[in-house]
Design an enzyme around this catalytic site. Structure first.
Site, PDB file in Angstrom:
ATOM      1  N   HIS A 101      52.009  30.870  38.472  1.00 35.26           N
ATOM      2  CA  HIS A 101      50.567  30.905  38.269  1.00 35.26           C
ATOM      3  C   HIS A 101      49.977  29.513  38.089  1.00 35.26           C
ATOM      4  O   HIS A 101      50.359  28.771  37.198  1.00 35.26           O
ATOM      5  CB  HIS A 101      50.112  31.783  37.095  1.00 35.26           C
ATOM      6  CG  HIS A 101      48.734  32.320  37.374  1.00 35.26           C
ATOM      7  ND1 HIS A 101      47.615  31.597  37.135  1.00 35.26           N
ATOM      8  CD2 HIS A 101      48.335  33.467  37.960  1.00 35.26           C
ATOM      9  CE1 HIS A 101      46.575  32.294  37.551  1.00 35.26           C
ATOM     10  NE2 HIS A 101      46.978  33.425  38.052  1.00 35.26           N
ATOM     11  N   ARG A 110      46.410  44.683  44.764  1.00 35.25           N
ATOM     12  CA  ARG A 110      45.469  44.874  43.654  1.00 35.25           C
ATOM     13  C   ARG A 110      44.785  46.228  43.741  1.00 35.25           C
ATOM     14  O   ARG A 110      44.636  46.779  44.827  1.00 35.25           O
ATOM     15  CB  ARG A 110      44.413  43.752  43.668  1.00 35.25           C
ATOM     16  CG  ARG A 110      44.969  42.390  43.300  1.00 35.25           C
ATOM     17  CD  ARG A 110      43.852  41.390  43.118  1.00 35.25           C
ATOM     18  NE  ARG A 110      43.188  41.613  41.856  1.00 35.25           N
ATOM     19  CZ  ARG A 110      43.369  40.876  40.770  1.00 35.25           C
ATOM     20  NH1 ARG A 110      44.176  39.838  40.795  1.00 35.25           N
ATOM     21  NH2 ARG A 110      42.730  41.148  39.657  1.00 35.25           N
ATOM     22  N   ARG A 138      41.461  43.666  47.139  1.00 29.11           N
ATOM     23  CA  ARG A 138      40.610  42.543  47.591  1.00 29.11           C
ATOM     24  C   ARG A 138      41.316  41.617  48.579  1.00 29.11           C
ATOM     25  O   ARG A 138      40.685  40.896  49.310  1.00 29.11           O
ATOM     26  CB  ARG A 138      40.085  41.749  46.395  1.00 29.11           C
ATOM     27  CG  ARG A 138      41.130  40.972  45.653  1.00 29.11           C
ATOM     28  CD  ARG A 138      40.516  40.108  44.603  1.00 29.11           C
ATOM     29  NE  ARG A 138      40.040  40.882  43.475  1.00 29.11           N
ATOM     30  CZ  ARG A 138      39.910  40.368  42.240  1.00 29.11           C
ATOM     31  NH1 ARG A 138      40.185  39.101  42.028  1.00 29.11           N
ATOM     32  NH2 ARG A 138      39.505  41.107  41.245  1.00 29.11           N
ATOM     33  N   THR A 178      44.984  36.738  38.022  1.00 29.02           N
ATOM     34  CA  THR A 178      45.677  37.256  36.837  1.00 29.02           C
ATOM     35  C   THR A 178      45.554  36.265  35.678  1.00 29.02           C
ATOM     36  O   THR A 178      46.035  35.144  35.765  1.00 29.02           O
ATOM     37  CB  THR A 178      47.167  37.503  37.176  1.00 29.02           C
ATOM     38  OG1 THR A 178      47.250  38.050  38.482  1.00 29.02           O
ATOM     39  CG2 THR A 178      47.797  38.439  36.183  1.00 29.02           C
ATOM     40  N   GLU A 225      53.685  42.509  43.652  1.00 27.74           N
ATOM     41  CA  GLU A 225      53.065  42.525  42.319  1.00 27.74           C
ATOM     42  C   GLU A 225      52.161  43.741  42.218  1.00 27.74           C
ATOM     43  O   GLU A 225      51.345  43.997  43.113  1.00 27.74           O
ATOM     44  CB  GLU A 225      52.236  41.267  42.105  1.00 27.74           C
ATOM     45  CG  GLU A 225      53.065  40.006  42.076  1.00 27.74           C
ATOM     46  CD  GLU A 225      52.198  38.772  41.982  1.00 27.74           C
ATOM     47  OE1 GLU A 225      50.966  38.884  41.879  1.00 27.74           O
ATOM     48  OE2 GLU A 225      52.754  37.677  42.033  1.00 27.74           O
ATOM     49  N   HIS A 265      50.360  40.772  46.262  1.00 24.84           N
ATOM     50  CA  HIS A 265      49.827  41.518  45.124  1.00 24.84           C
ATOM     51  C   HIS A 265      48.931  42.630  45.668  1.00 24.84           C
ATOM     52  O   HIS A 265      47.895  42.347  46.272  1.00 24.84           O
ATOM     53  CB  HIS A 265      49.030  40.542  44.234  1.00 24.84           C
ATOM     54  CG  HIS A 265      48.532  41.152  42.962  1.00 24.84           C
ATOM     55  ND1 HIS A 265      47.929  40.394  41.983  1.00 24.84           N
ATOM     56  CD2 HIS A 265      48.546  42.413  42.496  1.00 24.84           C
ATOM     57  CE1 HIS A 265      47.594  41.189  40.972  1.00 24.84           C
ATOM     58  NE2 HIS A 265      47.955  42.422  41.262  1.00 24.84           N
ATOM     59  N   GLU A 297      58.777  36.922  34.527  1.00 30.16           N
ATOM     60  CA  GLU A 297      58.104  35.777  35.150  1.00 30.16           C
ATOM     61  C   GLU A 297      57.164  35.211  34.092  1.00 30.16           C
ATOM     62  O   GLU A 297      56.322  35.919  33.549  1.00 30.16           O
ATOM     63  CB  GLU A 297      57.314  36.209  36.396  1.00 30.16           C
ATOM     64  CG  GLU A 297      56.616  35.005  37.028  1.00 30.16           C
ATOM     65  CD  GLU A 297      56.210  35.212  38.467  1.00 30.16           C
ATOM     66  OE1 GLU A 297      56.876  35.995  39.187  1.00 30.16           O
ATOM     67  OE2 GLU A 297      55.219  34.587  38.875  1.00 30.16           O
ATOM     68  N   ASN A 310      53.410  33.126  47.752  1.00 29.27           N
ATOM     69  CA  ASN A 310      52.430  34.215  47.646  1.00 29.27           C
ATOM     70  C   ASN A 310      51.393  34.051  48.768  1.00 29.27           C
ATOM     71  O   ASN A 310      50.709  33.025  48.843  1.00 29.27           O
ATOM     72  CB  ASN A 310      51.761  34.150  46.255  1.00 29.27           C
ATOM     73  CG  ASN A 310      50.746  35.251  46.056  1.00 29.27           C
ATOM     74  OD1 ASN A 310      49.970  35.542  46.955  1.00 29.27           O
ATOM     75  ND2 ASN A 310      50.726  35.833  44.877  1.00 29.27           N
ATOM     76  N   HIS A 343      46.288  34.983  49.792  1.00 32.46           N
ATOM     77  CA  HIS A 343      45.044  34.346  50.238  1.00 32.46           C
ATOM     78  C   HIS A 343      44.928  34.179  51.752  1.00 32.46           C
ATOM     79  O   HIS A 343      43.878  33.804  52.259  1.00 32.46           O
ATOM     80  CB  HIS A 343      44.809  33.045  49.468  1.00 32.46           C
ATOM     81  CG  HIS A 343      44.597  33.366  48.009  1.00 32.46           C
ATOM     82  ND1 HIS A 343      43.600  34.210  47.591  1.00 32.46           N
ATOM     83  CD2 HIS A 343      45.303  33.028  46.905  1.00 32.46           C
ATOM     84  CE1 HIS A 343      43.689  34.362  46.274  1.00 32.46           C
ATOM     85  NE2 HIS A 343      44.708  33.664  45.836  1.00 32.46           N
TER      86      HIS A 343
HETATM   87  N1  PXP Z   1      52.952  34.968  39.889  1.00 29.88           N
HETATM   88  C1  PXP Z   1      52.206  36.044  39.542  1.00 29.88           C
HETATM   89  C2  PXP Z   1      52.871  37.124  38.741  1.00 29.88           C
HETATM   90  C3  PXP Z   1      50.860  36.156  39.944  1.00 29.88           C
HETATM   91  O1  PXP Z   1      50.135  37.231  39.572  1.00 29.88           O
HETATM   92  C4  PXP Z   1      50.303  35.138  40.750  1.00 29.88           C
HETATM   93  C5  PXP Z   1      48.889  35.267  41.229  1.00 29.88           C
HETATM   94  O2  PXP Z   1      48.743  36.408  41.995  1.00 29.88           O
HETATM   95  C6  PXP Z   1      51.131  34.065  41.108  1.00 29.88           C
HETATM   96  C7  PXP Z   1      52.435  33.987  40.648  1.00 29.88           C
HETATM   97  C8  PXP Z   1      50.638  32.964  41.995  1.00 29.88           C
HETATM   98  O3  PXP Z   1      49.620  32.264  41.372  1.00 29.88           O
HETATM   99  P1  PXP Z   1      48.851  31.121  42.166  1.00 29.88           P
HETATM  100  O4  PXP Z   1      48.180  31.765  43.319  1.00 29.88           O
HETATM  101  O5  PXP Z   1      47.916  30.570  41.149  1.00 29.88           O
HETATM  102  O6  PXP Z   1      49.902  30.123  42.609  1.00 29.88           O
END
Ligand code: PXP
Length: 238
Positions: free
Chosen positions: A192, A45, A49, A101, A70, A43, A151, A7, A10
């Site tokens: 997550h 959003r 952001r 999330t 996402e 994602h 997931e 992901n 960031h």
């Molecule tokens: N999976 C999903 C569905 C998420 O919403 C997120 C956060 O956007 C992640 C995985 C990744 O989470 P993290 O950034 O805490 O590793």
């Protein structure tokens, strides 16, 4: 073989902090893929952001890159997702004030809407996954609504592991959820809050086919480089 989805939200958070163009999520998507990520997660959003529509569109145009987008169930976002055309969609809950999330979807409350969205993406050849808490109720509902994948929200387990608290009960809850989901033909992903330790614990669950990890990978990369961090995660989930 389990897959690693990285992901890169960031990277965009960091870029947006300056309101300029660097670091570029488009470049990051290509680079992360070259370094061994099996797919990219972004994602979109509602408040934009981090990832923005143009980022998502550009990232989805990269050849041979699997993109998992996402989204929430808001109409505006769903329509944009159809224009963006990712390979995969993961429907997640979204609350305005959350930092990230916070939990899985409330499927029972949004049953009809979620079913409609899954059908819409199916018609557009896009695989849909639902981000859920590890409960048999939500797993059965996901199947009923026609989702191809789920997931599992691993945030609670990840936090227990991080704070060195007892996590066995939560792990068992995840394990039995995975067993049920596998039995009824759902593909299982997990994500997550994961770091090396919690990923290692969960990688022993055979039914989990994919991990989606973001914040820890980007944070750890500041010290060790994204290439090395991806390599280490791939080794853990092998
Ligand atoms: N999976 C999903 C569905 C998420 O919403 C997120 C956060 O956007 C992640 C995985 C990744 O989470 P993290 O950034 O805490 O590793």
């Amino acid at each position: 073989m389990k897959r690693l989805g990285v992901n890169i939200d960031h990277i965009a958070t960091l870029r947006n902090a300056r309101g300029e163009f660097h670091p570029d999520p488009f470049f990051a998507a290509k680079y992360v893929n070259q370094q061994g990520a099996d797919s990219i997660t972004i994602h979109l959003r509602e408040d934009r952001r981090h990832i923005r529509d143009l980022d998502a569109k550009k990232i989805c145009s990269i050849k041979n890159l699997l993109v998992n987008l996402e989204i929430s169930i808001k109409n505006e976002i769903v329509n944009n997702a159809l224009r963006i055309k990712p390979n995969y969609i993961c429907i997640v809950p979204e609350n305005r004030k959350e930092i990230t999330t916070e939990g899985g979807l409330n499927i029972s409350k949004n049953k009809h809407k979620i079913k409609k969205i899954i059908d819409l993406f199916k018609k557009n050849n896009i695989r849909t996954s639902l981000f859920i808490n590890p409960t048999s109720k939500d797993i059965l509902l996901s199947k009923e609504l026609g989702a191809e994948c789920i997931e599992i929200h691993t945030g609670r387990l990840a936090n227990l592991v991080k704070s060195k608290k007892k996590f066995r009960k939560e792990l068992l809850r995840i394990k039995s959820s995975c067993k049920l989901a596998d039995e009824i033909g759902l593909e299982i992903h997990a994500g997550h809050g994961l770091d090396y330790k919690s990923t290692e614990i969960l990688s022993k669950i055979n039914e989990i086919k994919e991990f989606n990890i973001g914040h820890f990978i980007i944070g750890e990369s500041i010290f060790y480089g994204i290439k090395n961090v991806i390599k280490k995660f791939k080794k853990i989930i092998k």
